[in-house]
Scaffold this active site. Structure first.
Site, PDB file in Angstrom:
ATOM      1  N   GLN A   1       0.866  -1.164   0.000  1.00  0.00           N
ATOM      2  CA  GLN A   1       0.000   0.000   0.000  1.00  0.00           C
ATOM      3  C   GLN A   1       0.907   1.218   0.000  1.00  0.00           C
ATOM      4  O   GLN A   1       1.581   1.487   0.977  1.00  0.00           O
ATOM      5  CB  GLN A   1      -0.886  -0.034   1.245  1.00  0.00           C
ATOM      6  CG  GLN A   1      -1.722   1.217   1.474  1.00  0.00           C
ATOM      7  CD  GLN A   1      -2.920   1.265   0.524  1.00  0.00           C
ATOM      8  OE1 GLN A   1      -3.573   0.259   0.262  1.00  0.00           O
ATOM      9  NE2 GLN A   1      -3.201   2.457   0.014  1.00  0.00           N
TER      10      GLN A   1
ATOM     11  N   ASP B   1      11.360  11.403  -2.079  1.00  0.00           N
ATOM     12  CA  ASP B   1      10.942  10.434  -1.074  1.00  0.00           C
ATOM     13  C   ASP B   1      11.795   9.180  -1.155  1.00  0.00           C
ATOM     14  O   ASP B   1      11.297   8.066  -1.221  1.00  0.00           O
ATOM     15  CB  ASP B   1       9.459  10.105  -1.244  1.00  0.00           C
ATOM     16  CG  ASP B   1       8.884   9.462   0.018  1.00  0.00           C
ATOM     17  OD1 ASP B   1       9.543   9.547   1.072  1.00  0.00           O
ATOM     18  OD2 ASP B   1       7.800   8.871  -0.062  1.00  0.00           O
TER      19      ASP B   1
ATOM     20  N   PHE C   1      -0.054   6.344  -2.653  1.00  0.00           N
ATOM     21  CA  PHE C   1      -0.933   6.713  -3.754  1.00  0.00           C
ATOM     22  C   PHE C   1      -1.984   5.670  -4.052  1.00  0.00           C
ATOM     23  O   PHE C   1      -2.740   5.799  -4.982  1.00  0.00           O
ATOM     24  CB  PHE C   1      -0.092   6.965  -5.002  1.00  0.00           C
ATOM     25  CG  PHE C   1       1.042   7.867  -4.701  1.00  0.00           C
ATOM     26  CD1 PHE C   1       0.810   9.213  -4.546  1.00  0.00           C
ATOM     27  CD2 PHE C   1       2.306   7.370  -4.504  1.00  0.00           C
ATOM     28  CE1 PHE C   1       1.842  10.056  -4.217  1.00  0.00           C
ATOM     29  CE2 PHE C   1       3.336   8.223  -4.184  1.00  0.00           C
ATOM     30  CZ  PHE C   1       3.112   9.563  -4.034  1.00  0.00           C
TER      31      PHE C   1
END
Ligand SMILES: *[C@@H]1O[C@H](CO)[C@@H](O)[C@H](O)[C@H]1NC(C)=O
Ligand SMILES: *[C@@H]1O[C@H](CO)[C@@H](O)[C@H](O)[C@H]1NC(C)=O
Ligand SMILES: *[C@@H]1O[C@H](CO)[C@@H](O)[C@H](O)[C@H]1NC(C)=O
Ligand SMILES: *[C@@H]1O[C@H](CO)[C@@H](O)[C@H](O)[C@H]1NC(C)=O
Ligand SMILES: *[C@@H]1O[C@H](CO)[C@@H](O)[C@H](O)[C@H]1NC(C)=O
Ligand SMILES: *[C@@H]1O[C@H](CO)[C@@H](O)[C@H](O)[C@H]1NC(C)=O
Ligand SMILES: *[C@@H]1O[C@H](CO)[C@@H](O)[C@H](O)[C@H]1NC(C)=O
Ligand SMILES: *[C@@H]1O[C@H](CO)[C@@H](O)[C@H](O)[C@H]1NC(C)=O
Length: 855
Positions: free
Chosen positions: A549, A666, A552
Site C-alpha cells: 500500500q 521520497d 498513492f
C-alpha cells in the site's frame, strides 16, 4: 546558473492553455484593407486554411490579437501583436489606419497598440494579409511583393520562429529579432527567457534568463554553430547567414510540398528553445537546447571544458589546473582553471591544439578576416593578452580568417565528432611537456594509431549499420503514413529515451494491446493495458494479490496470460488528474530508463481508473531486508555495498544524467526495490505528480516527506532540491550499514538519533562500530569507512556542503580518493537554514509535484 526547478504542472498547463482558449468562428477572408476591420470573434484565415488571426483571451480576462494554426484543434498561438498592451475592454477592433498603421482599438475606440508608421506612403490599395506561412504582411499596394512591404509580423517575433522567419539582426533595417518567452502559459507578456543573437568577434546565439546567460550555441565559424553539431535533418534546411548587412538563423521545410507544421519556440516553462512538429495529433518536441549539463553556460569555468562522455564532466585545458582543487573535486567548477606555468609573454610561448571543441564564447574575441592560421599565430604571439586562436569564416573546409581571444576562454565543450580545433597559448615548457607526454604515450602504445584506425573503422561500420537500420525503420514507418514521423533519422536526441515496447505485447494478435494506443503513440510507444486484463491478472484486485500500500494507492502483483509477473500500482480514485496530465506524467516516466530504476511497462486508463504497470521485483523492498532480523544476516557487506552503489547510480541518473532533472523527494528504504539478483531499483520516482489540485497538495506533502529521511531545510522550510535527495541518500546509506532505522533508532542514554550516533562514532574514530552486528561475512573495512564518510557528507546541515551525486558516485567507487572531512550532520537545527542552492530549489507550500529541471 539560472536553472529552475519546475513543476511538471507547467508543461501540462501549456497543453491545457494552448487548447482551451475559445475557438472563434471565422470570416472567410485572409486580409483587411482600409475599409474592413475585424472585431470580437471574427478572424482572418490564410488562403490555404493554415493560419488564423484574431483576438484570443487566455484565462485571466485579457485579450490579445494573435496568430494561431487554423488547421489544428485548440489555439497554438505563434505570434501576438500586443503582448505588452493587452485589451481590457472588449470587444477589440483591428483596423488599418489611413496613414498605413495597423491599429488595435478597445471598446472605447482608444488605441491600445499600433504598428510603427510605415516608411513609405500607402495607396488606397494597401492591405494587410495573413499568408499561409503565418506572416501577417502589410503591403503598400496589396501585392505583397518585397518592395511593397510596409510592415510584417515576421519582423517582430514573439516566442515562436516559424519556417522562413529570421532570428538575428538586420543592421540596414535596424531590426533585432529575438524570441522572448511568455511570462506563463496563459500570459503572453514578455517572460524572463530570451533567445537572441549576440554579435561579437563571431556571432553566437545566446539564451538569457534575465541578464544571465543560460546557454550559448557556440560561435558561428562560417561552417556552422560550433555548439550545435546536430543541426541537420532530412526534414529541414537550416541556415545561418552572416553578412555585413544582416546575421541570422532561419530554417525551412525541406520538402516544399510537405504539409508538415513546425515551430521553434522559446519555451519559458522548460527554459529551453525547442523545435516542435505536429505529428499524429499532438505537438512533439524533437530538438531542444540546452540538452545536457554540458550545455549549461560556462559550466566548467574559465579555461575548463565539459565532456558529457566523461566523469567528471569538467576538465581543465592542457597546461591548466583547477584554480581551487578542493572545490573542483566537489564538482564546483565555476572557479575554472589556472595556468600551471605563467606565460613568458614573448615569442618564447607556444601553442597546443585542442580538438573537437565548441569554440569559447567569442563575444569579446576579435575576428581577423583574411589571415591564415599561421599569420594568426604570429598575431597572437605579438599580443601579450592573447590566449588562443582558431580558424574562422570556414567554408568548404577552407578558412578565410581567424578569431583571436584576448579574454578568458569560457563555455567550451568537447564533442565526439570533429567540430574545430582551438590553439591554446601556453608557456613553451608546457608545450614541451605535453609533446613529451604524447610521445611517451605513443611509445607505450605503439599501435595506438592502428587501434584508433581499427576502432574508427569498426565504429564507422557500426554507424553505417545503425544508419541503414534507422533508414529501414523510417521507411517502414513512412510507408504507413506519408506524414512526418518521429523517427530516428530526425530524432537522434530523443531516441535513447524512447520507451521500449514490452516484448510480451509486441505480437499483433495480442489481446491485451488496446487497439487505440495513446494518441501520442509516437513519442510514447508505451503499451496500454485493458482494464479487463488487469482485473483478470489481479484476480479482480483481490486482497491476496495485494502486495503493498503506497501513499498513492494499493499495489498488486499480477500474472499476465503469458506468465509474466508484473506489479500494478492502482492510483486512488481521489486523483483529480485528467487523462492528459496522466499521460504526460507517464510519458515522462517512460523516458527514464536505467538499470537502477524500476521499469514502467505500461499503463491502464479506464474511466476514472489509472494504473501503472511495472516490472515485478522478486525480492520486494530494501526495508524488508535490512530491518528484518532474519534476512539481514543474508546481506553481506559486498551485497550491501553493491546496493549502495546501485542506488547512488540511479539517483545520479535522475539528478544529472537523464533528459530532465528529477528530484525524487521520497527516497527511503521502502522505495528501493530489489530484483532477483539483489540489484536495487529506485521506485516511485515522479509518482508524486500523479496528484493534482489543492487538496492533494497537503496530502502530498504529508506523504512524500518521510520523517527521518527529510533534510532539515525541506522539513522546516519546505525547500527541496537535489541536495535534499542527497540528504535522504545519506540517511539510507547509514541505515544499510547499521541495519537500523533512522526513525526508530534513539539512544536515550546518549540522547542521540541514528545520525547523531553515527557522527559520534565517526568522530571518536570507531566508525566500524556502526556496522550491523548481525551481518554475515567479513567486510572490507576501508569501504565501510568510506561509505560512512560519504553518508556523513551527504547529511551535512548546509545543502551547499553536501556533494552532488556525481561526486558521491566517484567518492564511493574510488578507493584512494581523499574525501573531505564531514561536519556535524544536519539534525535538530534551527529554522535559518536558508542557504540552499537557490537555483535548484522550490518552496514547497504551493508546489504539487516532483521537481523537474528540464534542460
Ligand atoms: C461570435 O460573435 C457573434 C456575434 O456577436 C455571436 O453571435 C457568436 O455567438 C459568437 N461566437 C462565439 C463562439 O463566441
Ligand atoms: C467607435 O468608432 C465607431 C466607428 O467609428 C463608432 O461607430 C462608435 O460609436 C465609436 N464608439 C465609441 C465608444 O466611441
Ligand atoms: C507621404 O506623403 C506625405 C504627404 O502626402 C509627405 O509629406 C510625406 O513626406 C510622405 N512620406 C513618405 C515617407 O514618403
Ligand atoms: C527582443 O526584441 C524586442 C523587440 O522585438 C525588444 O523590445 C527586446 O528588448 C528584445 N529583448 C532582448 C532581451 O534583447
Ligand atoms: C603567475 O602570475 C601571477 C599573476 O600574474 C602571479 O601571481 C604568480 O605568482 C605567477 N606565478 C609564477 C610561478 O610566476
Ligand atoms: C566582454 O567584455 C565586456 C566589457 O569589457 C565584459 O563586461 C564582459 O564580461 C566580457 N564578456 C566575456 C564573456 O568575457
Ligand atoms: C568570409 O570569406 C568570404 C570569401 O572570401 C568573404 O567574402 C567574406 O567577406 C568573409 N567574411 C568575413 C566575415 O570576413
Ligand atoms: C592586444 O589585444 C587587446 C585586445 O584586443 C588590445 O586592446 C590591445 O591593444 C592589444 N595589444 C597590442 C600590443 O596589440
Amino acid at each position: 546558473m539560472g536553472r529552475r526547478a519546475l513543476s511538471l504542472l507547467i508543461p501540462i498547463l501549456i497543453i491545457v492553455a494552448t487548447t482551451t482558449f475559445f475557438v472563434s468562428p471565422s470570416v472567410a477572408t485572409d486580409a483587411i484593407d482600409q475599409t474592413a476591420s475585424i472585431t470580437g470573434n471574427q478572424t482572418l484565415v490564410s488562403a490555404g486554411g493554415i493560419f488564423e488571426l484574431g483576438f484570443f483571451s487566455p484565462p485571466g480576462g485579457r485579450t490579445y490579437l494573435g496568430i494561431w494554426y487554423a488547421s489544428i484543434p485548440g489555439q497554438t498561438v505563434v505570434w501576438v501583436a500586443n503582448r505588452q498592451d493587452p485589451l481590457v475592454s472588449t470587444p477589440g477592433v483591428l483596423r488599418l489606419s489611413p496613414d498605413g498603421r495597423l491599429l488595435i482599438l478597445d471598446r472605447q475606440n482608444a488605441t491600445v497598440w499600433s504598428s510603427p508608421a510605415p516608411t513609405r506612403n500607402l495607396t488606397t490599395l494597401a492591405s494587410a494579409k495573413l499568408r499561409d506561412d503565418g506572416n501577417f504582411l502589410l503591403s503598400s499596394d496589396g501585392s505583397g511583393s518585397p518592395e511593397s512591404v510596409a510592415w510584417q509580423s515576421f519582423d517582430y517575433p514573439t516566442d515562436t520562429l516559424l519556417p522562413g522567419m529570421k532570428l538575428g539582426v538586420d543592421l540596414r533595417r535596424r531590426l533585432a529579432r529575438n524570441l522572448t518567452s511568455w511570462t506563463s502559459p496563459t500570459d503572453p507578456s514578455p517572460g524572463p527567457y530570451t533567445f537572441k543573437i549576440v554579435l561579437g568577434g563571431l556571432p553566437e546565439f545566446i539564451l538569457f534568463k534575465g541578464p544571465a546567460k543560460i546557454y550559448a550555441s557556440g560561435p558561428y565559424n562560417g561552417a556552422g554553430l560550433t555548439g550545435v553539431p546536430d543541426l541537420r535533418s532530412p526534414d529541414f534546411h537550416f541556415k545561418v547567414v552572416s553578412s555585413p548587412d544582416e546575421t541570422y538563423y532561419s530554417y525551412s521545410i525541406a520538402d516544399p510540398d510537405s504539409t508538415l507544421l513546425s515551430r521553434f519556440v522559446m519555451d519559458g516553462a522548460a527554459g529551453q528553445v525547442q523545435r516542435f512538429v505536429w505529428t499524429n495529433g499532438a505537438w512533439s518536441s524533437f530538438w531542444y537546447y540546452p540538452t545536457d549539463p554540458c550545455d549549461s553556460y560556462g559550466k566548467c569555468g574559465p579555461f575548463g571544458y565539459c565532456d558529457i562522455g566523461q566523469s567528471p564532466l569538467c576538465s581543465c585545458l592542457p597546461g591548466f589546473q583547477p584554480r581551487s582543487p578542493q572545490q573542483w573535486s566537489l564538482r564546483d567548477n565555476a572557479g575554472g582553471c589556472a595556468r600551471t606555468t605563467n606565460l613568458s609573454c614573448g615569442p618564447g610561448d607556444g601553442f597546443w591544439p585542442v580538438n573537437r571543441m565548441k569554440l569559447p564564447e567569442a563575444t569579446n574575441a576579435t575576428m581577423y578576416a583574411g589571415l591564415t592560421l599561421d599569420q594568426c599565430r604570429q598575431a597572437c604571439l605579438a599580443n601579450c593578452s592573447c590566449r588562443a586562436y582558431s580558424a574562422a569564416n570556414v567554408s568548404g573546409g577552407v578558412s578565410r580568417g581567424c578569431v583571436v581571444w584576448t579574454v578568458d576562454l569560457l563555455d567550451m565543450r568537447q564533442y565526439p565528432s570533429v567540430v574545430q580545433d582551438v590553439y591554446i597559448r601556453l608557456a613553451q615548457s608546457e608545450v614541451d611537456a605535453l609533446n613529451a607526454a604524447a610521445a611517451n604515450s605513443r611509445r607505450h602504445h605503439p599501435n595506438r594509431s592502428l587501434v584508433i584506425a581499427i576502432v574508427a573503422a569498426v565504429s564507422g561500420v557500426l554507424l553505417l549499420g545503425l544508419v541503414v537500420a534507422c533508414c529501414c525503420f523510417w521507411r517502414k514507418k513512412a510507408g504507413k503514413k506519408r506524414q512526418f514521423e518521429n523517427t530516428p533519422s530526425s530524432q537522434g536526441d530523443v531516441l535513447p529515451f524512447r520507451a521500449r515496447k514490452h516484448p510480451a505485447l509486441s505480437s499483433p494478435q495480442d489481446q491485451r494491446l488496446d487497439g487505440n494506443r495513446m494518441s501520442t503513440e509516437n513519442d510514447l510507444d508505451l503499451p496500454l493495458f485493458d482494464l479487463e486484463v488487469i482485473m483478470a491478472a489481479t484476480d479482480n484486485f483481490s486482497e491476496d494479490s495485494k502486495i503493498g500500500q503506497g501513499g498513492f494507492g494499493p499495489v498488486y502483483m499480477a500474472k499476465l496470460e503469458d506468465g509474466q509477473e508484473v506489479a500494478v500500482k492502482r492510483l486512488s480514485r481521489r486523483s483529480v488528474q485528467g487523462v492528459g496530465e496522466f499521460t504526460n506524467e507517464v510519458k515522462l516516466i517512460a523516458k527514464l530508463q536505467h538499470r537502477n530504476l524500476v521499469r514502467l511497462l505500461g499503463c491502464c486508463i479506464d474511466d476514472d481508473e489509472r494504473m501503472l504497470v511495472y516490472e515485478f521485483m522478486h525480492n520486494n523492498s530494501l526495508d524488508t531486508f535490512i530491518f528484518d532480523e532474519g534476512k539481514r544476516k543474508l546481506l553481506e557487506w559486498k551485497i550491501r555495498f553493491e546496493i549502495i552503489m546501485g542506488i547512488a547510480r540511479g539517483l545520479l541518473y535522475l539528478h544529472e544524467d537523464s533528459r530532465v532533472r528529477i528530484i525524487h523527494r521520497d527516497l527511503k528504504a521502502s522505495n528501493v526495490l530489489l530484483d532477483r539478483n539483489m540489484i536495487p531499483k529506485i521506485s516511485d520516482f515522479g509518482i508524486a505528480r500523479m496528484f493534482g489540485g489543492d487538496q492533494t497538495t497537503a496530502y502530498t506533502i504529508k506523504v512524500i516527506g518521510t520523517y527521518g529521511y527529510m533534510s532539515p531545510e525541506y522539513a522546516m522550510d519546505g525547500v527541496f532540491s537535489m541536495k535534499s535527495d542527497i540528504y535522504s541518500f545519506g540517511v539510507l546509506v547509514l541505515e544499510i550499514i547499521t541495519g537500523k532505522r533512522n526513525r526508530g533508532f534513539y539512544d536515550h542514554e546518549l540522547d542521540l538519533n541514528l545520525l547523531g550516533y553515527a557522527w559520534m562514532c565517526w568522530k571518536e574514530g570507531r566508525g566500524v562500530d556502526l556496522l550491523d552486528e548481525s551481518m554475515g561475512g567479513k567486510p572490507d573495512y576501508s569501504a565501510v569507512l568510506r561509505c560512512i564518510q560519504v553518508a556523513l557528507l551527504c547529511v551535512e546541515v548546509h545543502p551547499r556542503n553536501r556533494p552532488l551525486m556525481s561526486s558521491v558516485v566517484m567518492m564511493l567507487s574510488s578507493e584512494n580518493a581523499t574525501l573531505p572531512e564531514p561536519n556535524e550532520p544536519g539534525v535538530n537545527i534551527g529554522k535559518n537554514s536558508s542557504d540552499t542552492d537557490s537555483s535548484h530549489t522550490h518552496t514547497g507550500t504551493n508546489f504539487t509535484g516532483t521537481a523537474i529541471d528540464a534542460r
